[in-house]
Design a protein around this motif. Structure first.
Motif, mmCIF file in Angstrom:
data_model
loop_
_atom_site.group_PDB
_atom_site.id
_atom_site.type_symbol
_atom_site.label_atom_id
_atom_site.label_comp_id
_atom_site.label_asym_id
_atom_site.label_seq_id
_atom_site.Cartn_x
_atom_site.Cartn_y
_atom_site.Cartn_z
ATOM 1 N N LEU A 35 0.825 -1.209 0.000
ATOM 2 C CA LEU A 35 0.000 0.000 0.000
ATOM 3 C C LEU A 35 0.859 1.258 0.000
ATOM 4 O O LEU A 35 0.600 2.208 -0.725
ATOM 5 C CB LEU A 35 -0.908 0.017 1.236
ATOM 6 C CG LEU A 35 -2.069 -0.964 1.263
ATOM 7 C CD1 LEU A 35 -2.806 -0.860 2.587
ATOM 8 C CD2 LEU A 35 -3.031 -0.680 0.124
ATOM 9 N N SER A 36 1.868 1.253 0.847
ATOM 10 C CA SER A 36 2.711 2.444 0.971
ATOM 11 C C SER A 36 4.021 2.065 1.638
ATOM 12 O O SER A 36 4.143 1.008 2.273
ATOM 13 C CB SER A 36 2.002 3.519 1.803
ATOM 14 O OG SER A 36 1.608 2.976 3.046
ATOM 15 N N ASP B 288 -8.790 1.755 0.693
ATOM 16 C CA ASP B 288 -7.836 1.538 1.777
ATOM 17 C C ASP B 288 -6.979 2.753 2.034
ATOM 18 O O ASP B 288 -6.506 2.972 3.149
ATOM 19 C CB ASP B 288 -6.912 0.353 1.428
ATOM 20 C CG ASP B 288 -7.641 -0.973 1.581
ATOM 21 O OD1 ASP B 288 -7.187 -1.934 0.945
ATOM 22 O OD2 ASP B 288 -8.639 -1.019 2.307
ATOM 23 N N LEU B 289 -6.739 3.539 0.997
ATOM 24 C CA LEU B 289 -5.845 4.682 1.143
ATOM 25 C C LEU B 289 -6.600 5.969 1.419
ATOM 26 O O LEU B 289 -6.122 7.053 1.123
ATOM 27 C CB LEU B 289 -4.984 4.847 -0.123
ATOM 28 C CG LEU B 289 -3.806 3.887 -0.207
ATOM 29 C CD1 LEU B 289 -3.104 4.022 -1.544
ATOM 30 C CD2 LEU B 289 -2.814 4.150 0.906
ATOM 31 N N ARG C 155 -2.030 5.218 9.330
ATOM 32 C CA ARG C 155 -1.800 3.777 9.426
ATOM 33 C C ARG C 155 -1.768 3.078 8.067
ATOM 34 O O ARG C 155 -1.327 1.935 7.993
ATOM 35 C CB ARG C 155 -2.860 3.137 10.317
ATOM 36 C CG ARG C 155 -4.263 3.132 9.771
ATOM 37 C CD ARG C 155 -5.212 2.521 10.781
ATOM 38 N NE ARG C 155 -6.562 2.386 10.257
ATOM 39 C CZ ARG C 155 -7.593 1.961 10.970
ATOM 40 N NH1 ARG C 155 -7.409 1.658 12.234
ATOM 41 N NH2 ARG C 155 -8.785 1.860 10.439
ATOM 42 N N LEU C 156 -2.227 3.732 7.002
ATOM 43 C CA LEU C 156 -2.186 3.109 5.682
ATOM 44 C C LEU C 156 -1.246 3.843 4.726
ATOM 45 O O LEU C 156 -0.436 3.223 4.058
ATOM 46 C CB LEU C 156 -3.597 3.044 5.087
ATOM 47 C CG LEU C 156 -4.598 2.177 5.851
ATOM 48 C CD1 LEU C 156 -5.953 2.222 5.183
ATOM 49 C CD2 LEU C 156 -4.115 0.750 5.955
ATOM 50 N N SER C 157 -1.335 5.173 4.703
ATOM 51 C CA SER C 157 -0.482 5.920 3.769
ATOM 52 C C SER C 157 0.907 6.175 4.336
ATOM 53 O O SER C 157 1.822 6.536 3.595
ATOM 54 C CB SER C 157 -1.137 7.255 3.419
ATOM 55 O OG SER C 157 -1.155 8.110 4.558
ATOM 56 N N LEU C 158 1.074 6.030 5.670
ATOM 57 C CA LEU C 158 2.347 6.265 6.375
ATOM 58 C C LEU C 158 2.815 7.714 6.266
ATOM 59 O O LEU C 158 3.989 8.009 6.461
ATOM 60 C CB LEU C 158 3.441 5.305 5.872
ATOM 61 C CG LEU C 158 3.136 3.817 6.031
ATOM 62 C CD1 LEU C 158 4.288 2.970 5.525
ATOM 63 C CD2 LEU C 158 2.842 3.478 7.493
ATOM 64 N N GLN C 159 1.898 8.631 5.968
ATOM 65 C CA GLN C 159 2.235 10.055 5.972
ATOM 66 C C GLN C 159 2.354 10.541 7.410
ATOM 67 O O GLN C 159 1.561 10.167 8.270
ATOM 68 C CB GLN C 159 1.157 10.860 5.250
ATOM 69 C CG GLN C 159 1.043 10.558 3.772
ATOM 70 C CD GLN C 159 -0.092 11.317 3.124
ATOM 71 O OE1 GLN C 159 -0.711 12.162 3.749
ATOM 72 N NE2 GLN C 159 -0.370 11.011 1.874
#
Length: 829
Positions: free
Chosen positions: A330-331, A355-356, A384-388
């Protein structure tokens, strides 16, 4: 993010830290924290001890001598927050529970063992309860729209569908062990290999699927090796536990397949599912000596392409296309400093559409972020998904001492202090970390995740999470960390407004919980602190009323009519006569006949009702002072109605046994005190009851109440003691420095204002707040105190009467406010 407080151990002469010892930390839904340390000296080894503390009293740590033979590797709370699992590097697992339901008294009676095989992952079996939190519907009126129950099967069920309790663990040699707790108290344990070809498992994690299966992820520690996944099914066959395993698709980290980074991150250091009930998404971290990279992966169903030759023979249409499970990244982050610890959110936010999906600025909830701690001492919250990156904390700020103002201190030389273990709270509004020097740090995480919010939006965020705690029954201490004194009034009003929108059945279920929540909120502001006593008095009044009414029995058992308690309420609400005897005539007095011993045992509760009515009526002329406890009762029609009903019940019981009546000190021997108080109470109740328009008490009533002190001795009610907790002292947002085992002095705060009615003389006799018994100035009986409101009661019951036991059983697990009990040493005042 900002630091709330730091708690550290008193320094020993020869204490040493063992950097090779792993640390474990777990945060329960009751806001209890269990953790281990890497401290060791010549006299004591703390690495094999479990330390349990309540976040409101972190200095009051309870250290359990776990009797583990090796260092503890895992700690896990159950879903109720009342039991704890611990596992060590020798394969031993222990289940801990509260002794006498005390948060600072723990015992272990059951466990399991995989001898000589270190445990690397541990979890309780899923009980099938999953609640989805819909952020996008936070403005809805119904709690059912905001929080919905998700269909989720337990890991294992008993007869009738009841979930079976137990735990599952993964060992370093590739074994999976499951222990089941039978209702009889026996433990069924079974151990199987995850796959036929066993290998070293350096890292592992456990998640659950909606169908009742378990998914285990493992890695051998090398980024050149695949991350393996297994499906585990648990069943009971012929009174024995059976484990079946199946291999699922595996993955290689992206950084190892990238030619530029192939050998840059040789070791996988962290492997975590994003949530216990989210087996489709996994977080991986690969590291070198100086840097790390984090990747987020998702398991998806994809269509399997079919060769054209087969397409011509049998065309694939719609659902007939073959599907395959495949991991997709995903990332991934860029190169980061070396990651030392990871904490994942427990807030079950429902992500829809994709998801994103990254929340907008108005919906940056902490449940969307996970925490990464680095070796340079910083902590980052990332999506928690994009890790930004969403928020960053640097540990350079030094906390002030609890009894000293903030002073400048030189920065310590040597390796940077960093977290070796950390956990997010159940609302993700706080983060606890255990660092490599043994200190415990508590961090606040803003609901806005670093984004600027106006006050109204911040209030909506906090209100939403308070409602979530109300519905789930979780403790809301971490939410209070963010409530400023100016917000208290608005939050209490909005909380009540949302509560009144719910249906009558749900309101009845949540009635006591919302009172406790309002009390804890009012404790945070000097303007509302007197109302804390009112809310606790109302909790006590409701409990007394329901207990006394439950003792009433219909004269004929097969009567299809309403219960005696319901008839009592109906009669008292219809008949507005101020004469207590005329109200009593309309009741079936044969339903109020009780055993004489029972009536005498209840005298202390009846005395409190009589004293409370007298106190309220005597304080009516001073109603202009909102800082006086009891003020809100003077306009509370339902509460006055409850008191009126109880006065009628007490009057009837007094005819059976006069010694159970409340004792009043009157100036005249011929005065009927009960009739006088009932008459005044009825007049006050008529002014503010729900059926008619609210009106001010007339001058005649106020004048009669002014004469009460000359007719009766006004009692000095013993309100709840001033709480010694931290939350009201953390409002200035300046971190405190605390020490384990050493209570900080109580500074002047909102909760310690000398309010009218709360001032106590030194050496004044103590009171059991639940039994309403006097304990003396220096109690000799063992006592327990609520960790939230400070309510104190005796640990052992002095009365064996059935009615008293029924009353005491109500508070065996929790206080009036829902807080946990903790034992009070006899030396405490």
């Amino acid at each position: 993010m900002d630091l709330a407080y730091v708690c550290e151990w008193e320094r020993w002469p020869k204490s040493t830290h063992c950097p090779s010892v792993p640390l474990a930390c777990a945060w329960s839904c009751r806001n209890l924290i269990a953790f281990t340390t890497d401290l060791r000296n010549d006299d004591q080894d703390l690495t094999r001890m479990i330390h349990i503390l309540d976040t409101e009293h972190p200095w009051d740590v309870h250290s359990v001598s776990s009797e583990h033979s090796e260092a503890i590797t895992c700690l896990e709370w159950d879903q109720s927050g009342s039991r704890l699992l611990s596992a060590d590097a020798d394969g031993q697992i222990k289940c801990w529970s509260m002794a006498d339901h005390l948060a600072n008294s723990w015992e272990s009676h059951v466990g399991s063992l995989v001898e000589g095989d270190p445990i690397v992952a541990l979890s309780w079996l899923h009980n099938g309860v999953k609640l989805a939190l819909h952020v996008e519907k936070s403005g809805a009126s119904s709690f059912g729209e905001k929080f919905s129950r998700v269909k989720f099967s337990p890991s294992l069920t008993l007869f009738g569908g009841k979930p079976m309790e137990g735990w599952i663990a993964v060992t370093v040699s590739g074994l999976v062990t499951v222990s089941l707790l039978k209702p009889s108290g026996q433990v069924l344990t079974s151990t199987e290999s995850l796959c036929r070809l066993r290998g070293r498992v350096a890292l592992a994690d456990i998640a659950f699927t909606g169908g009742g299966n378990i998914v285990v992820a493992t890695a051998d520690g090398s980024s050149a090796s695949p991350v393996q996944f297994y499906k585990v099914c648990v069943s009971v066959v012929s009174e024995k536990c059976r484990i079946d395993t199946e291999i699922l698709p595996s993955l290689f980290m992206r950084c190892t397949t990238d030619l530029n980074r192939k050998d840059k991150f040789p070791a996988i250091t962290h492997l975590k599912f994003l949530a216990r009930d989210m087996s489709e998404q996994v977080l991986l971290c690969a590291s070198s000596q100086t840097s790390s990279i984090v990747e987020c992966w998702s398991l998806r169903k994809e269509g399997l392409p079919v060769n054209n030759v087969f397409q011509q023979i049998s065309p694939v249409v719609g659902d007939k296309q073959p599907m395959i499970l495949k991991w997709r990244i995903l990332s991934a982050t860029n190169d980061l400093d070396r990651v030392s610890a990871v904490a994942l959110p427990k807030l079950p936010i429902s992500l829809t559409n994709t998801d994103l999906k990254v929340a907008s600025d108005t919906q940056f909830y902490p449940g969307l972020g996970l925490a990464l701690a680095f070796h340079d001492g910083s902590v980052h919250i990332v999506h928690r998904l994009s890790l930004q990156s969403m928020a960053v904390f640097y540990s350079s700020a030094t906390p002030r001492s609890a009894d000293e103002p903030a002073i400048k201190r030189p920065r310590a030389s040597g390796p940077a202090v960093h977290f070796k273990a950390m956990q997010l709270s159940w609302t993700s509004l706080a983060l606890v970390g255990i660092d490599n020097h043994g200190k415990l740090s508590m961090l606040r995480i803003s609901p806005s995740m670093g984004h600027t919010l106006d006050v109204s939006l911040a209030l909506r965020h906090l209100l939403f999470l308070l409602e979530y705690c109300m519905v789930t029954g979780y403790d809301w201490w971490d939410t209070l960390l963010h409530v400023q004194p100016a917000m208290v009034q608005s939050l209490v009003e909005k909380l009540h407004e949302e509560y009144t929108r719910q249906n009558a059945a749900l309101q009845q279920v949540l009635s006591t919980r919302i009172l406790a929540m309002k009390a804890s909120l009012c404790k945070l502001s000097p303007c509302t602190v007197a109302r804390v006593c009112d809310y606790h008095a109302k909790l006590f009044l409701v409990a007394v009323s329901s207990t006394l009414k439950s003792l009433l029995r219909p004269h004929f058992l097969n009567t299809p009519d309403k219960s005696p308690g319901d008839r009592l309420t109906e009669v008292c609400s219809k008949i507005t006569d101020a004469d207590i005897d005329k109200v009593m005539i309309n009741l079936k007095t044969e339903e109020f006949v009780l055993d004489m011993n029972t009536l005498q045992a209840l005298q202390q509760l009846l005395q409190w009702v009589g004293d409370f009515v007298l106190y309220l009526l005597a304080s009516l002329p001073n109603q202009g002072s909102p800082l006086r406890p009891g003020h809100s009762f003077l306009r509370d029609g339902p509460s006055l109605g409850l008191l009126r009903e109880l006065m009628v019940v007490i009057r009837i019981w007094g005819l059976l046994k006069p010694s159970c009546l409340p004792v009043y000190t009157a100036t005249s021997d011929t005065q009927d005190s009960m009739s006088l108080l009932f008459r005044l109470l009825t007049k006050l109740w008529i002014c503010c009851r729900d059926e008619g328009p609210t009106s001010e008490p007339d001058e005649a009533l106020v004048d009669e109440c002014c004469l009460l002190p000359s007719q009766l001795l006004i009692p000095s009610l013993d309100w709840l003691p001033v709480s010694d907790g931290l939350v009201s002292r953390l409002q200035p947002k300046q971190p405190l420095r605390l020490h384990f085992g050493k209570a900080p002095p109580l500074p002047t705060s909102a909760g310690a204002l000398p309010l009218d009615g709360l001032i106590r003389a030194p050496g004044q006799p103590k009171v059991d707040h639940l039994r309403r018994l006097h304990l003396g100035a220096f109690p000799t009986e063992e006592r327990k105190a609520c960790a939230r409101c400070g309510c104190v009661t005796m640990l052992r019951s002095p009365n064996k009467t059935t009615a008293v036991k029924q009353w005491e059983q109500r508070w065996i697990k929790n206080c009036l406010c829902g807080g946990l009990w903790r034992r009070v040493p006899l030396s405490c005042p």
